[in-house]
Design an enzyme around this catalytic site. Structure first.
Site, PDB file in Angstrom:
ATOM      1  N   GLY A 142     -20.747  14.200   5.494  1.00 44.05           N
ATOM      2  CA  GLY A 142     -20.442  15.019   4.326  1.00 44.05           C
ATOM      3  C   GLY A 142     -21.022  16.419   4.381  1.00 44.05           C
ATOM      4  N   CYS A 173       9.328   2.535  -4.557  1.00 45.24           N
ATOM      5  CA  CYS A 173      10.014   3.461  -3.650  1.00 45.24           C
ATOM      6  C   CYS A 173      11.518   3.179  -3.688  1.00 45.24           C
ATOM      7  CB  CYS A 173       9.489   3.297  -2.226  1.00 45.24           C
ATOM      8  SG  CYS A 173      10.483   4.177  -0.993  1.00 45.24           S
ATOM      9  N   CYS A 197      12.456   1.751   0.135  1.00 47.69           N
ATOM     10  CA  CYS A 197      11.913   0.515   0.695  1.00 47.69           C
ATOM     11  C   CYS A 197      11.346  -0.402  -0.377  1.00 47.69           C
ATOM     12  CB  CYS A 197      10.844   0.815   1.755  1.00 47.69           C
ATOM     13  SG  CYS A 197       9.262   1.309   1.063  1.00 47.69           S
ATOM     14  N   CYS A 225       8.632   6.995  -0.660  1.00 43.81           N
ATOM     15  CA  CYS A 225       7.318   7.030  -0.021  1.00 43.81           C
ATOM     16  C   CYS A 225       7.096   8.383   0.629  1.00 43.81           C
ATOM     17  CB  CYS A 225       7.228   5.977   1.089  1.00 43.81           C
ATOM     18  SG  CYS A 225       7.261   4.292   0.513  1.00 43.81           S
ATOM     19  N   CYS A 249       7.382   3.791   5.185  1.00 44.23           N
ATOM     20  CA  CYS A 249       8.664   3.511   4.559  1.00 44.23           C
ATOM     21  C   CYS A 249       9.663   2.961   5.588  1.00 44.23           C
ATOM     22  CB  CYS A 249       9.201   4.795   3.930  1.00 44.23           C
ATOM     23  SG  CYS A 249      10.514   4.523   2.733  1.00 44.23           S
TER      24      CYS A 249
END
Lengths: 285, 365
Positions: free
Chosen positions: A31, A240, A243, A265, A271
């Site tokens: 970080g 979606c 899909c 997606c 997808c």
């Protein structure tokens, strides 16, 4: 351009060594933003020069490389970066998340969970999570070293006071191993939970701002929130259209000029894999 | 029925082809040669060399041609090329006191050793369009009269005269190796050597505007152009195998030294102070601007007040002066952002719903 005129993966070995040192330092201090001497790359700042330099430094001839932009392999900039490494490194490329060893991304984390041995490289525009609260780099570095993150909590509190919610929907700040507040790059906050406890190495490169930071595998990453206003990963509330997935991040696509739209997606590989397995959404052909 | 947009690859290929066609323009017009650009657009070439941080007129001319005359794009091409070049070593500091001057003027003294040399300047031209230039196949240009063949007299620096009286701050020799902006990340606070390094490759327009702002009162510090000189200097390099320095070439530089009023501060006596500009090529506007901005950035070491002016703020100036960084980040907002935009859409819809501004709305599919 005669591609042989350039070193493997474009950058010279000295530069790659300098970048790898920055990466190792970043992995040692999760970080923490490590300054590095970013080079001018043959694509503009803002197009992913930080990510490209990190990818160049970690790629080996045996790697299989995937590039996504907004989750998709076929957006123009993803195509351009993929072909850059095809030309300068000659590495194999793929669009399949599970087959890739190095994935460079802009603004998304793939839907399929990553595995050990994979490296996810993020393109980062503004690495400093405190930048829009304090424009001065000398000040923000001081705030990080003193762990002085009150300003950020005040900002989030003010959001709640004004809107009833934290009004940050992407580039949502996280705290790493209880120490550094980190900008996860402009991924939607839907992706934030995937940052944590991830088996893959996650590297973040900001070229113009000359910073590299990192999350080693299985790092604790917590999205900032309050007890009474817990963090919530949000997505459009639809399946979606292609899909039928109900667990993926969706793009809204305008289909006509009469308010027609559909949701698909944003992760094209996810997808397509689902469609190939026989899943069908209501807008699929 | 929706079909996801594919074919990014083909689109890019076609865009590149179209770009090449546009660059060439009407093929019935003769193509520009690199030599023509180098010789006839030399000030553009100079700017590209200065901001690209690479002294090579032919490459700069090529970059201008390839960039269709977009100078920032040309600077970018040069920078991206420069970064791949191996480093053989560093030259000795160039000696601008030994410059073979094409132009040398002082605004502070009417006459001075070495003289005032006007040189090839626009300064006293009348800005009237010269339609004779539009007539093709025009006559050869009038040759400038050559001065005598006598060896050029030495041209000492003007600030040296003031120095003898102690009227201007000393600029003591400092042999500390300067930091290298292109090999180390820029970190604050930046010392003067690093600031000057950033300014000499800074965008001309940005530097000009900052310098102008100091003239209009944002950290006002009235500057006299003590001296402006343009000419060639020898570049010398120590060759370890030889044990001495040899000339490896010569480059054209523009140097500007300003003499600034200074009434003294808690730590410094009243005296004149200096601003300094040094830029590749004939780049007069940039060198003067650089000197003014350099002077404004020195407020702290001279014990002046922080007026809160942009030109005094080293972080503001240095982080925003590089046009390649600036244009890259600015233009990247035209890349797709639909993932972020989608999350903002969701958020705004949610907030509006709760504010009662908008009924629950299902997507019309």
């Amino acid at each position: 351009m005669t591609d042989q005129a350039y070193n493997f993966a474009y950058l010279d070995e000295q530069t790659k060594r300098m970048i790898r040192r920055a990466i190792l330092k970043g992995l040692a201090i999760p970080g923490y933003q490590v300054p590095f001497a970013s080079r001018e790359m043959p694509m503009p700042y803002g197009w992913g020069t930080g990510g490209v330099q990190v990818s160049a430094a970690v790629l080996t001839p045996d790697d299989r490389f995937k590039v996504i932009d907004q989750g998709a392999d076929d957006t123009t900039n993803a195509v351009s970066i993929r072909s850059f490494f095809e030309r300068t490194a000659g590495v194999a490329t793929t669009t399949v998340t599970t087959e890739a060893t190095v994935i460079q991304t802009r603004h998304r984390i793939p839907e399929v969970p990553l595995a050990e041995g994979q490296i996810l490289v993020y393109q980062v525009p503004i690495p400093e999570p405190l930048r829009f609260l304090e424009p001065r780099e000398s000040e923000t570095r001081k705030m990080h070293s003193l762990e002085e993150y009150g300003l950020m909590h005040v900002k989030l509190y003010e959001d709640i006071a004004r809107h009833g919610h934290i009004a940050t929907s992407y580039a949502y700040p996280v705290k790493v191993e209880g120490r550094y507040v980190m900008d996860p790059s402009p991924i939607p906050k839907f992706d934030n939970p995937k940052l944590a406890d991830c088996p893959a190495i996650q590297l973040f490169g900001a070229g113009r701002e000359q910073r590299i930071y990192a999350l080693p595998p299985y790092t604790q990453v917590v999205s900032l929130d309050f007890e009474d206003h817990p963090f919530e990963a949000s997505r459009a509330d639809h399946p979606c259209g292609l899909c039928g997935a109900v667990d993926s991040y969706l793009d809204e696509v305008i289909t006509d000029d009469a308010g027609g739209r559909m949701f698909v997606c944003s992760d094209t590989d996810y997808c397509e894999t689902r469609q190939a397995a026989g899943h069908r959404g209501k807008d699929a052909a | 029925m929706y079909v996801a947009v594919k074919g990014g690859e083909a689109a890019i290929r076609n865009a590149h082809a179209w770009l090449a066609e546009e660059r060439r323009g009407d093929t019935s017009v003769a193509e520009l040669s690199i030599a023509q650009i180098r010789e006839q657009l030399s000030l553009a070439v100079n700017r590209v060399m200065a901001e690209g941080s690479l002294y090579d007129p032919d490459l700069a001319a090529l970059a201008i041609k390839q960039a269709r005359g977009d100078l920032i794009e040309a600077v970018f091409l040069i920078r991206a090329y420069r970064t791949t070049l191996p480093r053989f070593g560093a030259t000795r500091p160039v000696e601008t006191a030994d410059m073979a001057c094409d132009r040398r003027i002082s605004a502070t003294f009417k006459d001075l050793p070495g003289g005032q040399i006007l040189g090839p300047t626009f300064d006293y031209t009348h800005r009237l369009l010269d339609f004779k230039l539009a007539a093709e196949g025009g006559k050869e240009v009038q040759q400038a009269e050559q001065a005598g063949d006598a060896a050029p007299a030495p041209v000492p620096h003007v600030t040296g005269f003031l120095n003898r009286e102690g009227l201007i701050e000393e600029a003591p020799r400092d042999d500390t190796p300067p930091p290298d902006l292109t090999r180390e990340p820029l970190e604050m606070p930046a010392d003067r050597a690093l600031r000057l390094q950033a300014l000499t490759r800074a965008d001309e327009g940005f530097t000009l505007s900052l310098a102008y702002s100091t003239q209009r009162g944002y950290a006002r510090n009235h500057a006299f152009v003590g001296e402006l000189r343009i000419g060639t200097v020898a570049v010398e390099m120590d060759i370890p195998e030889l044990g001495f320095a040899i000339d490896i070439g010569e480059i054209t530089l523009t140097e500007c030294e300003t003499v600034n009023q200074f009434t003294g501060s808690k730590t410094e006596p009243p005296q004149f102070t200096r601003g300094y500009g040094l830029v590749f090529g004939q780049t007069e506007r940039k060198a003067i601007s650089m000197a003014l901005v350099d002077r404004a950035l020195r407020w702290e070491e001279l014990g002046e007040d922080d007026m809160g002016a942009p030109a005094q703020d080293a972080e503001f100036v240095l982080y925003h002066s590089d046009n390649i960084q600036a244009t890259g980040f600015l233009e990247h907002i035209k890349l797709p952002h639909y993932v972020d935009f989608q999350s903002e859409l969701e958020l705004v819809r949610k907030l509006r719903r709760e504010a009662g501004a908008e009924p629950m709305q299902e997507a019309a599919e």
